[in-house]
Design a protein around this motif. Structure first.
Motif, PDB file in Angstrom:
ATOM      1  N   TYR A  38      36.750  38.341  48.053  1.00  0.00           N
ATOM      2  CA  TYR A  38      37.808  38.580  49.028  1.00  0.00           C
ATOM      3  C   TYR A  38      39.137  38.666  48.291  1.00  0.00           C
ATOM      4  O   TYR A  38      39.457  37.784  47.481  1.00  0.00           O
ATOM      5  CB  TYR A  38      37.889  37.439  50.046  1.00  0.00           C
ATOM      6  N   ILE A  39      39.904  39.716  48.554  1.00  0.00           N
ATOM      7  CA  ILE A  39      41.263  39.844  48.046  1.00  0.00           C
ATOM      8  C   ILE A  39      42.177  39.729  49.260  1.00  0.00           C
ATOM      9  O   ILE A  39      42.083  40.540  50.185  1.00  0.00           O
ATOM     10  CB  ILE A  39      41.492  41.192  47.339  1.00  0.00           C
ATOM     11  N   GLY A  73      36.627  33.454  46.419  1.00  0.00           N
ATOM     12  CA  GLY A  73      35.198  33.674  46.283  1.00  0.00           C
ATOM     13  C   GLY A  73      34.805  34.468  45.055  1.00  0.00           C
ATOM     14  O   GLY A  73      33.735  35.059  45.017  1.00  0.00           O
ATOM     15  N   SER A  74      35.640  34.464  44.040  1.00  0.00           N
ATOM     16  CA  SER A  74      35.365  35.282  42.861  1.00  0.00           C
ATOM     17  C   SER A  74      34.276  34.701  41.969  1.00  0.00           C
ATOM     18  O   SER A  74      33.605  35.445  41.254  1.00  0.00           O
ATOM     19  CB  SER A  74      36.636  35.485  42.045  1.00  0.00           C
ATOM     20  N   LEU A  78      30.851  36.311  39.119  1.00  0.00           N
ATOM     21  CA  LEU A  78      30.746  36.116  37.679  1.00  0.00           C
ATOM     22  C   LEU A  78      29.337  35.737  37.257  1.00  0.00           C
ATOM     23  O   LEU A  78      28.951  35.963  36.110  1.00  0.00           O
ATOM     24  CB  LEU A  78      31.723  35.030  37.226  1.00  0.00           C
ATOM     25  N   ALA A  79      28.567  35.161  38.153  1.00  0.00           N
ATOM     26  CA  ALA A  79      27.222  34.689  37.820  1.00  0.00           C
ATOM     27  C   ALA A  79      26.234  35.847  37.753  1.00  0.00           C
ATOM     28  O   ALA A  79      26.310  36.781  38.539  1.00  0.00           O
ATOM     29  CB  ALA A  79      26.764  33.677  38.862  1.00  0.00           C
ATOM     30  N   LYS A  80      25.315  35.757  36.807  1.00  0.00           N
ATOM     31  CA  LYS A  80      24.283  36.799  36.695  1.00  0.00           C
ATOM     32  C   LYS A  80      23.213  36.637  37.765  1.00  0.00           C
ATOM     33  O   LYS A  80      22.622  37.600  38.210  1.00  0.00           O
ATOM     34  CB  LYS A  80      23.649  36.763  35.302  1.00  0.00           C
ATOM     35  N   CYS A  81      22.948  35.396  38.172  1.00  0.00           N
ATOM     36  CA  CYS A  81      21.950  35.109  39.201  1.00  0.00           C
ATOM     37  C   CYS A  81      22.670  34.846  40.526  1.00  0.00           C
ATOM     38  O   CYS A  81      23.815  34.413  40.535  1.00  0.00           O
ATOM     39  CB  CYS A  81      21.141  33.874  38.823  1.00  0.00           C
ATOM     40  N   LEU A 122      41.375  40.743  32.825  1.00  0.00           N
ATOM     41  CA  LEU A 122      42.539  39.860  32.775  1.00  0.00           C
ATOM     42  C   LEU A 122      42.663  39.037  34.052  1.00  0.00           C
ATOM     43  O   LEU A 122      42.908  37.827  34.013  1.00  0.00           O
ATOM     44  CB  LEU A 122      43.820  40.675  32.569  1.00  0.00           C
ATOM     45  N   ILE A 123      42.484  39.698  35.198  1.00  0.00           N
ATOM     46  CA  ILE A 123      42.578  39.003  36.487  1.00  0.00           C
ATOM     47  C   ILE A 123      41.507  37.925  36.589  1.00  0.00           C
ATOM     48  O   ILE A 123      41.779  36.790  36.985  1.00  0.00           O
ATOM     49  CB  ILE A 123      42.475  40.008  37.656  1.00  0.00           C
TER      50      ILE A 123
END
Length: 135
Positions: A38-39, A73-74, A78-81, A122-123
């Motif tokens: 979510y942004i 909720g970022s 990032l997780a692969k699973c 970067l973000i």
């Protein structure tokens, strides 16, 4: 904004959707699948974690407040699973968010110019730094 930036925004919009949340409504709950980012476009979101088992509303601890252009909720992206949300996000007031699924974000980034990928990295690095700083 430049013509390139406007095109990048249009490209991102093509793989996302705008969702609106009334004040005091859940954007997502701790334990739900973490498969979208979510942004925040406008409004304000408070985040909470559950301290103990039982009725979550009785055991919530405030973590942070997010406002326009912040990500919520970022970590799930990032997780692969597949992962679950490790906190709850509540709209404090009427809030609009751009919502992007992990699959759509991956497709968007795979076709994006190198400059967009660098900015995204970067973000996300800043988001990780904020999260670690909050521990």
């Amino acid at each position: 904004t430049t013509a390139q930036q406007r095109q990048e925004i249009r490209d991102l919009a093509s793989v996302s959707q705008l969702e609106r949340f009334p004040g005091n409504s859940a954007i997502f709950l701790e334990g739900q699948p973490a498969n979208v980012l979510y942004i925040i476009v406008s409004g304000c979101v408070n985040t909470f974690v559950t301290l103990a088992k039982g009725n979550p509303s009785d055991n919530m601890e405030y973590c942070s407040t997010k406002t326009a252009l912040d990500l919520v909720g970022s970590s799930g992206l990032l997780a692969k699973c597949p992962t679950q949300r490790n906190y709850t996000a509540i709209a404090d007031e009427y809030t609009e968010c751009i919502v992007i699924s992990k699959a759509n974000l991956e497709t968007y980034l795979s076709n994006a110019p190198a400059s967009v990928k660098e900015n995204f990295n970067l973000i996300m690095g800043e988001e990780i730094t904020k999260a670690i700083g909050g521990i």
